[in-house]
Design a protein around this motif. Sequence first.
Motif, PDB file in Angstrom:
ATOM      1  N   TRP A 111      31.614  35.914  39.757  1.00 34.05           N
ATOM      2  CA  TRP A 111      33.047  35.867  40.028  1.00 34.05           C
ATOM      3  C   TRP A 111      33.803  36.724  39.024  1.00 34.05           C
ATOM      4  O   TRP A 111      33.462  36.780  37.843  1.00 34.05           O
ATOM      5  CB  TRP A 111      33.555  34.426  39.954  1.00 34.05           C
ATOM      6  N   HIS A 112      34.858  37.376  39.513  1.00 37.01           N
ATOM      7  CA  HIS A 112      35.685  38.251  38.688  1.00 37.01           C
ATOM      8  C   HIS A 112      37.151  37.893  38.897  1.00 37.01           C
ATOM      9  O   HIS A 112      37.529  37.296  39.905  1.00 37.01           O
ATOM     10  CB  HIS A 112      35.445  39.721  39.043  1.00 37.01           C
ATOM     11  N   ILE A 113      37.991  38.286  37.929  1.00 36.09           N
ATOM     12  CA  ILE A 113      39.398  37.916  37.969  1.00 36.09           C
ATOM     13  C   ILE A 113      40.274  39.122  38.230  1.00 36.09           C
ATOM     14  O   ILE A 113      39.909  40.266  37.937  1.00 36.09           O
ATOM     15  CB  ILE A 113      39.832  37.235  36.649  1.00 36.09           C
ATOM     16  N   VAL A 114      41.435  38.850  38.805  1.00 32.55           N
ATOM     17  CA  VAL A 114      42.462  39.876  39.011  1.00 32.55           C
ATOM     18  C   VAL A 114      43.440  39.773  37.851  1.00 32.55           C
ATOM     19  O   VAL A 114      43.863  38.676  37.471  1.00 32.55           O
ATOM     20  CB  VAL A 114      43.177  39.666  40.357  1.00 32.55           C
ATOM     21  N   ARG A 115      43.823  40.915  37.318  1.00 31.63           N
ATOM     22  CA  ARG A 115      44.638  40.930  36.108  1.00 31.63           C
ATOM     23  C   ARG A 115      46.062  41.420  36.401  1.00 31.63           C
ATOM     24  O   ARG A 115      46.693  41.011  37.365  1.00 31.63           O
ATOM     25  CB  ARG A 115      43.935  41.783  35.051  1.00 31.63           C
ATOM     26  N   GLU A 116      46.574  42.333  35.573  1.00 34.86           N
ATOM     27  CA  GLU A 116      47.984  42.706  35.626  1.00 34.86           C
ATOM     28  C   GLU A 116      48.285  43.631  36.808  1.00 34.86           C
ATOM     29  O   GLU A 116      47.428  44.353  37.309  1.00 34.86           O
ATOM     30  CB  GLU A 116      48.395  43.401  34.321  1.00 34.86           C
ATOM     31  N   VAL A 117      49.546  43.584  37.222  1.00 33.43           N
ATOM     32  CA  VAL A 117      50.035  44.491  38.254  1.00 33.43           C
ATOM     33  C   VAL A 117      50.175  45.882  37.656  1.00 33.43           C
ATOM     34  O   VAL A 117      50.726  46.061  36.567  1.00 33.43           O
ATOM     35  CB  VAL A 117      51.387  43.994  38.807  1.00 33.43           C
ATOM     36  N   THR A 118      49.668  46.856  38.374  1.00 34.59           N
ATOM     37  CA  THR A 118      49.733  48.245  37.890  1.00 34.59           C
ATOM     38  C   THR A 118      50.716  49.102  38.667  1.00 34.59           C
ATOM     39  O   THR A 118      51.053  50.202  38.230  1.00 34.59           O
ATOM     40  CB  THR A 118      48.343  48.892  37.962  1.00 34.59           C
ATOM     41  N   GLY A 119      51.167  48.620  39.799  1.00 34.43           N
ATOM     42  CA  GLY A 119      52.132  49.419  40.548  1.00 34.43           C
ATOM     43  C   GLY A 119      52.568  48.721  41.809  1.00 34.43           C
ATOM     44  O   GLY A 119      51.944  47.758  42.259  1.00 34.43           O
ATOM     45  N   SER A 120      53.671  49.188  42.373  1.00 35.83           N
ATOM     46  CA  SER A 120      54.134  48.620  43.636  1.00 35.83           C
ATOM     47  C   SER A 120      55.028  49.606  44.352  1.00 35.83           C
ATOM     48  O   SER A 120      55.647  50.485  43.745  1.00 35.83           O
ATOM     49  CB  SER A 120      54.892  47.311  43.401  1.00 35.83           C
ATOM     50  N   THR A 121      55.073  49.459  45.658  1.00 36.24           N
ATOM     51  CA  THR A 121      56.004  50.212  46.499  1.00 36.24           C
ATOM     52  C   THR A 121      56.584  49.236  47.511  1.00 36.24           C
ATOM     53  O   THR A 121      56.041  48.153  47.733  1.00 36.24           O
ATOM     54  CB  THR A 121      55.303  51.362  47.242  1.00 36.24           C
ATOM     55  N   ARG A 122      57.672  49.636  48.121  1.00 33.15           N
ATOM     56  CA  ARG A 122      58.283  48.780  49.124  1.00 33.15           C
ATOM     57  C   ARG A 122      58.735  49.612  50.297  1.00 33.15           C
ATOM     58  O   ARG A 122      59.298  50.703  50.136  1.00 33.15           O
ATOM     59  CB  ARG A 122      59.473  48.034  48.524  1.00 33.15           C
TER      60      ARG A 122
END
Length: 668
Positions: free
Chosen positions: A78-89
Amino acid sequence: MPTIGTRTVRSGSAALILAAPLLGTAPAAAHSGPLTFATPAYELRVATDRLAVTTVRAGGTVLATAPGAFRFRIGGDWHIVREVTGSTRDGNTLRVTAATDLPGVTVDLRITLRSDRYDMNWSLSGAQADALSTAYDLNSAGHWYGHGESSDQTVQPWPLDSGQLVDSGFSPASYQVVSPFWYTSSATGLRADTNDPMDVRINSGGNGLGEFTVTGERPAASTVFVEDTSAEVYRAHIALVGKPERSDTSYEQYATPLWNSWAQLYGEQNQENVLAWARAMADAGLGGHAVQIEESVIAADFGERFPDLPALSEQLDRLGFDLGMWTGLYMPETAANFSEAVDNGYLLKDPSDRTEPCLFTWWNGRRTGLIDLANPAARQWYFDDLQAQTSELGVAGFKFDTAFFDDRCAPYRGATRADYVKYGTELADEFDQQGAGLRVAWNAAQSKGFATRTADKPTTFAGLRAAVSANLAVSTIGYPFVETDMIGGSLSYPPPTKEVLARWAQAASLMPLMYASTSPTGVRDATTGEWVGYDRETVDLYRSAIATHERLAPYIWDQVQSTLKTGDPIMRPLFFDFPKDEASYTVTDEWMLGPAILAAPKLDEGTTRDVFLPSGTWRDVSNGKVVRGPVTLSRYAAPLGVTPAFVNLKAGGATKAYRALVRTGAER
């Protein structure tokens, strides 16, 4: 950090007001605060330091993912998801990327907002996961409901967070009646958009989490509902899966019990015993519309035990019962026609060798296969056998007791799980199910309006309470025509005590249908072989419960017609009708039968109970007194002859309901 000015976009007919900071591809550490989307009904916040999603309504959190909510499995790790690196809308759709603890592997999250819900799905880039798991903080949303039956037939937590529920084989092929839908006391809901098996864990080990895991071949897709009441969340779910177009069950089958021989006879199923059982019930004035034999004609020794089924059918008819038979797709190696099924390729195939049948161990330890309904020849073979039973043996209907597919087996070429449900429900719909109905997972046969019997429970008060909770769980995921399986319990436990049997019958009299087995005239103990008799009072109490239910039949039939219009459950928790009464969210031993009847039968030992009455004006059926709620009636008198029930005087059908129920008091 620059922000986008508030603007309006359209989602259907409702306007959404979206206000959110704009993230590009820079590391999340360069940004402050969450991504925030506001709609007229709720606000969505996406944390950027570590990916998390929180739903806020009127300034308060109503649903939130847990810390470390997004996880994935590759090669068993199992692995974890970390910080947000980008987004668009783009309009009302937010796309987010996030880092993981694996170099070169990122998460793509897409959220599309609508006026009363949002769609959320996420997947990996840079690798293929075996499984994707999303976890929610149970406490963030209050109490949790939904899911359907627990895979542990002896325990049914209500609310779900009050206990633990673990189902690693949660699937459209489940034997349990389940649906990938959960809802909360905060009026949020979650529906997983998948037809693949899931691993679902609610408060596993008391960890306070709702963990929903899907296979990694497709994105983890879900819809989150945000409504004003829990009942509105249910209705939003029903709008997706559909409501019954008709009731497959007739008025008579609602009004009178269906008797099944399982818990009465277990391994002593034979013509003589079935007839003696039916005669004893008829002589005691215990009515019903059918007697079903819990046995299959394919059993190798069936002809020895039932040498003249047409004669038995005629004898039952003279006693006032139709004859019914158990049937299922299971084909044990001991079956008389097992070789015929194998030789003609009528069974599901072994996934590791498609030339061999898929055999597995059934509940009774026997090796068995499953008839492959996606094979047209196999489907016709099974149908012809059922037709022959009705035309040649005097069988009037069937209890279909089967899964239509098994995840351990290989499907027919080109067939899906949905195909198996389609073929199975269409076939079952050709025959009278006599009120025993069909157990179909995943809301896959909504339109047909089958009755639904919840799974077997122990012959104890704990079993009775679990049966009530299971009915509420199943009824409020979209199966409105529910009954317990079976009055008095089964599972090869010792017979129920007098008190359990009478209390179970009384409780069932205030449910949509009565499905019975253990006779109050006496039963053989399957664990000792000894005969267990009940006294005259037991028979009288059971007969009174049947009479109450039959008098309620016109009111219940009205609720059936209402359900066909609205999709609302008939048997439902108090908070569906009284969402502002906080106490109603944790009541486990009361329910509403339609809008007018509050059922509060005694579900444990003793002669008193506390009764909670929500807001409104109620008439006590036992004494005719008018009581105004909300109020708790402490130590309400409930001796064995009393089934506490109250009528909401301002609800539709109140007069009809009260007139039916009050006669019970006059009889006592």
